[in-house]
Write an enzyme that holds these catalytic residues in place. Structure first.
Site, PDB file in Angstrom:
ATOM      1  N   HIS A  97       1.026  -0.947   0.072  1.00  0.00           N
ATOM      2  CA  HIS A  97       0.537   0.115   0.281  1.00  0.00           C
ATOM      3  C   HIS A  97       1.188   1.253  -0.042  1.00  0.00           C
ATOM      4  O   HIS A  97       0.770   2.223  -0.913  1.00  0.00           O
ATOM      5  CB  HIS A  97      -0.613   0.028   0.751  1.00  0.00           C
ATOM      6  CG  HIS A  97      -1.976   1.368   1.138  1.00  0.00           C
ATOM      7  ND1 HIS A  97      -2.697   1.448   0.447  1.00  0.00           N
ATOM      8  CD2 HIS A  97      -1.677   2.081   2.561  1.00  0.00           C
ATOM      9  CE1 HIS A  97      -3.128   2.673   1.063  1.00  0.00           C
ATOM     10  NE2 HIS A  97      -2.606   3.245   2.277  1.00  0.00           N
TER      11      HIS A  97
ATOM     12  N   HIS B 149       4.066   6.810   5.918  1.00  0.00           N
ATOM     13  CA  HIS B 149       2.343   7.498   6.197  1.00  0.00           C
ATOM     14  C   HIS B 149       1.666   6.707   6.979  1.00  0.00           C
ATOM     15  O   HIS B 149       0.602   7.621   7.940  1.00  0.00           O
ATOM     16  CB  HIS B 149       1.903   7.748   5.193  1.00  0.00           C
ATOM     17  CG  HIS B 149       0.940   6.829   4.400  1.00  0.00           C
ATOM     18  ND1 HIS B 149       1.291   6.214   3.180  1.00  0.00           N
ATOM     19  CD2 HIS B 149      -0.539   6.521   4.719  1.00  0.00           C
ATOM     20  CE1 HIS B 149       0.507   4.935   2.622  1.00  0.00           C
ATOM     21  NE2 HIS B 149      -0.868   5.387   3.487  1.00  0.00           N
TER      22      HIS B 149
ATOM     23  N   GLU C 180       0.589   5.307  13.257  1.00  0.00           N
ATOM     24  CA  GLU C 180      -0.649   5.358  13.386  1.00  0.00           C
ATOM     25  C   GLU C 180      -0.644   3.976  13.586  1.00  0.00           C
ATOM     26  O   GLU C 180      -1.010   3.180  14.411  1.00  0.00           O
ATOM     27  CB  GLU C 180      -1.420   5.980  12.389  1.00  0.00           C
ATOM     28  CG  GLU C 180      -2.963   5.319  12.368  1.00  0.00           C
ATOM     29  CD  GLU C 180      -4.156   5.808  11.445  1.00  0.00           C
ATOM     30  OE1 GLU C 180      -5.256   5.320  11.146  1.00  0.00           O
ATOM     31  OE2 GLU C 180      -3.556   6.864  10.473  1.00  0.00           O
ATOM     32  N   ASP C 181       0.186   2.728  13.325  1.00  0.00           N
ATOM     33  CA  ASP C 181       0.090   1.724  13.008  1.00  0.00           C
ATOM     34  C   ASP C 181       1.060   0.807  13.650  1.00  0.00           C
ATOM     35  O   ASP C 181       1.028  -0.643  14.189  1.00  0.00           O
ATOM     36  CB  ASP C 181      -0.574   0.520  12.011  1.00  0.00           C
ATOM     37  CG  ASP C 181      -1.915   1.902  11.046  1.00  0.00           C
ATOM     38  OD1 ASP C 181      -2.422   1.448  12.156  1.00  0.00           O
ATOM     39  OD2 ASP C 181      -1.746   1.558   9.894  1.00  0.00           O
TER      40      ASP C 181
ATOM     41  N   ASP D 201      -3.418   8.395  -0.901  1.00  0.00           N
ATOM     42  CA  ASP D 201      -3.733   7.415  -0.568  1.00  0.00           C
ATOM     43  C   ASP D 201      -5.051   6.827  -0.026  1.00  0.00           C
ATOM     44  O   ASP D 201      -5.829   5.184  -0.091  1.00  0.00           O
ATOM     45  CB  ASP D 201      -3.322   7.316   1.463  1.00  0.00           C
ATOM     46  CG  ASP D 201      -3.983   7.054   2.401  1.00  0.00           C
ATOM     47  OD1 ASP D 201      -3.474   5.463   2.427  1.00  0.00           O
ATOM     48  OD2 ASP D 201      -3.980   7.001   3.473  1.00  0.00           O
TER      49      ASP D 201
ATOM     50  N   ASP E   7     -21.985  16.776 -23.390  1.00  0.00           N
ATOM     51  CA  ASP E   7     -20.450  16.926 -23.767  1.00  0.00           C
ATOM     52  C   ASP E   7     -19.751  15.404 -23.136  1.00  0.00           C
ATOM     53  O   ASP E   7     -18.595  15.658 -21.971  1.00  0.00           O
ATOM     54  CB  ASP E   7     -20.223  17.877 -21.751  1.00  0.00           C
ATOM     55  CG  ASP E   7     -20.480  17.992 -21.005  1.00  0.00           C
ATOM     56  OD1 ASP E   7     -21.367  16.538 -20.782  1.00  0.00           O
ATOM     57  OD2 ASP E   7     -20.146  18.614 -20.220  1.00  0.00           O
TER      58      ASP E   7
END
Length: 771
Positions: A101, A125, A129-130, A192, A311
């Protein structure tokens, strides 16, 4: 990579465009789908929704080297190794290793031309957090810039919030604040979210819909406001596929049926030939099919049929100068019949996200309407990449820092407006209203252009000019006609605001009318500063009405403590501050009412008398339908020697380590055991529970004359009586007889006797006995 066209060869070295880098790798590595293709490329409506191939470390490094940009490969490699080590052994819902990821997000950023710090931050990133690593450790290893970017996209997971809406708003507020300092935070977050949506099939159904709705309402509009139209359109299409798959597939089917590839190819060639004849050289021709969501909005929200959308197909002409753009527009109108009211000049009046282009809709010679977009190379660059193009300018072109700051002013204004509001829900509502994809352009009498979201009123227009103009507004003229102040502004109107005396202020009802967060914030600010006593009285009155409506009644002697505690939880120093915030609209009752309910529940629980503990003697509880005297919940097993059933007199024998064995009282083993003095103390009284509804196993032996179909008749009889069969064994005996042993489920002895009686009536059955 696709072969460069003749026109591409005329471009300056290093010119980075969607057609040369993004489009032709969609199916190979799942990078961004371009909004327009080179004129010699095939139209493929399937490409946007294709599931991407897994990105590896080697593919990312190859892409970095092939880009020709001066990336800091050592920094990016260290970031990858750190992320790979921290995410080792972790897998995504879709099954691939988690590191895939961050690698995919980094690959998307390479396509956008972002810098080395952005690539490194995208790889890292999720680590704060993890994983156990802290933002301070990231800063010490990779520097302040990378740490700022990583922290900006890290969610607030360790803070307790009273509602999901409040948590979502605070995470968004944190991300927008970081974005106001460095827009790369939002670009990383958009990439992300894009990769998460590409792999969203692995999410549970409800999460998939929740994420799609959030993407549609927040992230796609932000991508649009930042001008990154590639990401915006793919986020919308993928969200629509999860939210309304039936409509999505219907539109895809209509596009495949219409197949305008040949029409667009022929039209592009005709236009290019006419431009060359008119000495407009070096034109680059692209074409595009409108996004599925763009068609969906017009079909289902504006109630148009597919044929009424003019369009769906578009040809894009990219030229060297603005003068050539207007000259080309004249040639297009000379070649084809233009549709009335379908011309838009976004060059002289750019969109809020910086988008510039000339748009006109014409009817082709085959009677098919199509849109023509005409712009310069720089405009096309900004349309494809939005604010991300800023980092590409750093490679040699003049850096438009002032333009970048101006394009991010709306973020700072939104955050500034939120300081006037204590309601977390206001941020989400104001963000959605400020990011509406449709805009209108109105003019002041002096000719200044005021840009507003669709649905904005004359009050919004007045506050967009200045807060003093809005506060003193008493009436409004549109095209020299007096109109109500809640008149909705449309593009092209000339609006004159009529003001009153200096002490004239806004009405509280305006908060229900205005659409923009700027107007709401300025109205609240006026009431906060000018009408404190009135706000307190208004807030106290609103609060009392709402508490009565919700059956919350607090005694007078407890009121002060109650209201002070609620004020503290809502981060107000005094009850008066709480009343004032409710009065001027900084807090809404819908969002603060849960706090009042919680504190009222605590108050009521504290005042209730404590229950008296009463010890109750419970009768022995049965186990497996048997009650053993003076023993509760002891293990029970039924002796195989006699197989007791409810209705039989029973007795229990306490075994060593296996609980109590239940025998029939007339069982030979039980009779002999009770005579043995050494075991006399181990025999206990037992009886069947009266409400026993369990099924017990019993074995029957059937003697019968041997014949065909005997076993079937026995089984059919038991099935008619709804008696379960657990085991069956049959054998021949002497003199033409058969013996069957059947284990069945029985409720009690009465039930057993009924079964035996029915089996004995079967033809050729001689005897039925209990085993």
């Amino acid at each position: 990579m696709a072969q460069a066209t003749k026109k591409e060869a005329l471009e300056e070295p290093g010119f980075y465009s969607a057609k040369t880098h993004l489009q032709h790798k969609v199916k190979e590595i799942g990078t961004l789908a371009a909004t327009a293709k080179p004129a010699d490329a095939a139209v493929d409506s399937e490409s946007v929704i294709t599931r991407p191939e897994i990105i590896t470390h080697e593919k990312l490094m190859d892409a970095l080297r092939e880009s020709g940009r001066g990336y800091d490969l050592e920094l990016i490699e260290r970031a990858f190794q750190t992320a790979d080590d921290l995410h080792k052994g972790v897998f995504r819902r879709s099954g691939e290793p988690y590191i895939c990821h961050p690698l995919a997000v980094a690959r998307l950023l390479v396509d956008l031309g972002m810098d080395s710090e952005s690539i490194a931050a995208s790889l890292l990133h999720d680590v704060v957090e993890d994983t156990p690593i802290t933002i301070e450790e990231v800063q010490s290893k990779f520097g302040a810039d990378v740490a700022l970017l990583v922290d900006g996209v890290t969610k607030l997971t360790k803070i307790q919030f009273s509602s999901i809406e409040e948590q979502q708003a605070e995470n968004l507020r944190k991300m927008l604040l970081a974005m106001s300092q460095d827009v790369r935070v939002m670009i990383i977050k958009l990439c992300d979210r894009l990769h998460n949506m590409r792999t969203g099939d692995a999410w549970p159904e409800q999460k998939r819909r929740d994420k799609a709705l959030e993407t549609m309402e927040v992230y796609a509009p932000i991508a649009n406001r930042l001008g990154i139209l590639n990401i915006k359109e793919e986020l919308e299409d993928r969200s629509l596929n999860y939210l309304d798959p039936v409509s999505y597939q219907e539109i895809r089917h209509l596009l495949s049926e219409k197949n305008g590839e040949e029409f667009l190819s022929r039209t592009s060639a005709n236009i290019e030939k006419r431009l060359e004849e008119s000495e407009i050289c070096n034109a680059i021709m692209k074409r595009r099919v409108k996004s599925v969501y763009g068609i969906y909005r017009k079909m289902y929200m504006q109630n148009k049929s597919f044929d009424e959308i003019y369009d769906v197909y578009a040809v894009r002409i990219i030229l060297d100068s603005v003068a050539e753009c207007y000259n080309a527009l004249g040639l297009i109108h000379d070649m084809y019949h233009p549709l009335p009211n379908r011309f838009k000049d976004y060059i002289s009046t750019p969109k809020p996200n910086g988008y510039q282009s000339l748009h006109t809709t014409v009817i082709g010679h085959e009677g098919i309407p199509f849109e023509v977009q005409i712009r310069t190379r720089e405009m096309d660059e900004m349309a494809e990449y939005g604010v991300a193009a800023h980092w590409r300018y750093k490679e040699g072109l003049s850096s438009p820092q002032d333009s970048l700051d101006a394009r991010l002013a709306w973020v700072r204004q939104l955050l500034e407006n939120q300081r006037m509001s204590d309601d977390a829900g206001n941020l989400l509502r104001d963000l959605k209203s400020d990011l509406l994809p449709e805009e209108v352009f109105a003019f002041t009498p002096k000719g200044d252009v005021i840009n507003l979201p669709a649905g904005a009123t004359c009050i919004d227009f007045a506050y967009a000019i200045h807060s003093a103009v809005g506060n003193r507004m008493i009436a409004c003229k549109v095209n020299n006609r007096i109109v109500p102040i809640d008149h909705q502004v449309t593009t092209g109107e000339i609006i004159e605001v009529i003001t009153g005396p200096a002490d004239k202020g806004p009405s509280r009802d305006w908060l229900k009318i205005v659409k923009t967060s700027e107007a709401k914030s300025k109205i609240r600010n006026w009431f906060k500063k000018m009408c404190r006593d009135e706000n307190i009285a208004e807030g106290r009155d609103l609060l009392n009405k709402e508490l009565r409506r919700n059956q919350i009644f607090v005694n007078d002697d407890e009121w002060d403590d109650y209201i002070s505690e609620v004020a503290r939880r809502l981060r107000k120093n005094t009850p008066e501050e709480l009343y004032a915030a409710i009065g001027y609209g900084g807090l809404t009752m819908a969002n603060c009412l849960p706090r009042f309910r919680e504190e009222f529940a605590k108050l009521r629980a504290a005042n209730e008398p404590k229950p008296v503990t009463v010890t109750t003697v419970h009768p022995p509880q049965p186990t497996d339908g048997v009650i053993v005297k003076d023993m509760d919940n002891c293990p029970i097993k039924f002796a195989k020697c006699c197989s007791p059933l409810p209705g039989d007199e029973i007795v229990g024998f306490v075994t060593r380590g296996f609980g109590v064995s239940i025998h029939k009282r007339i069982c030979t083993n039980a009779v002999n055991g009770m005579r043995d003095p050494s075991n006399a103390g181990r025999w206990v009284k037992a009886y069947w529970a009266q409400d026993n509804k369990q099924s017990f196993k019993a074995t029957l032996e059937i003697s019968a004359l041997d014949r065909d179909g005997l076993l079937g008749d026995v089984a059919a009889t038991l099935q008619d009586m709804r008696v379960p069969i657990y085991a069956i064994n049959a054998r021949q005996s002497d003199k033409g007889c058969a013996v069957m042993s059947i284990t069945i489920g029985i409720a009690n002895t009465e039930h057993l006797n009924n079964v035996v009686s029915r089996l004995a009536k079967i033809r050729d059955v001689l005897k039925v006995t209990r085993g």
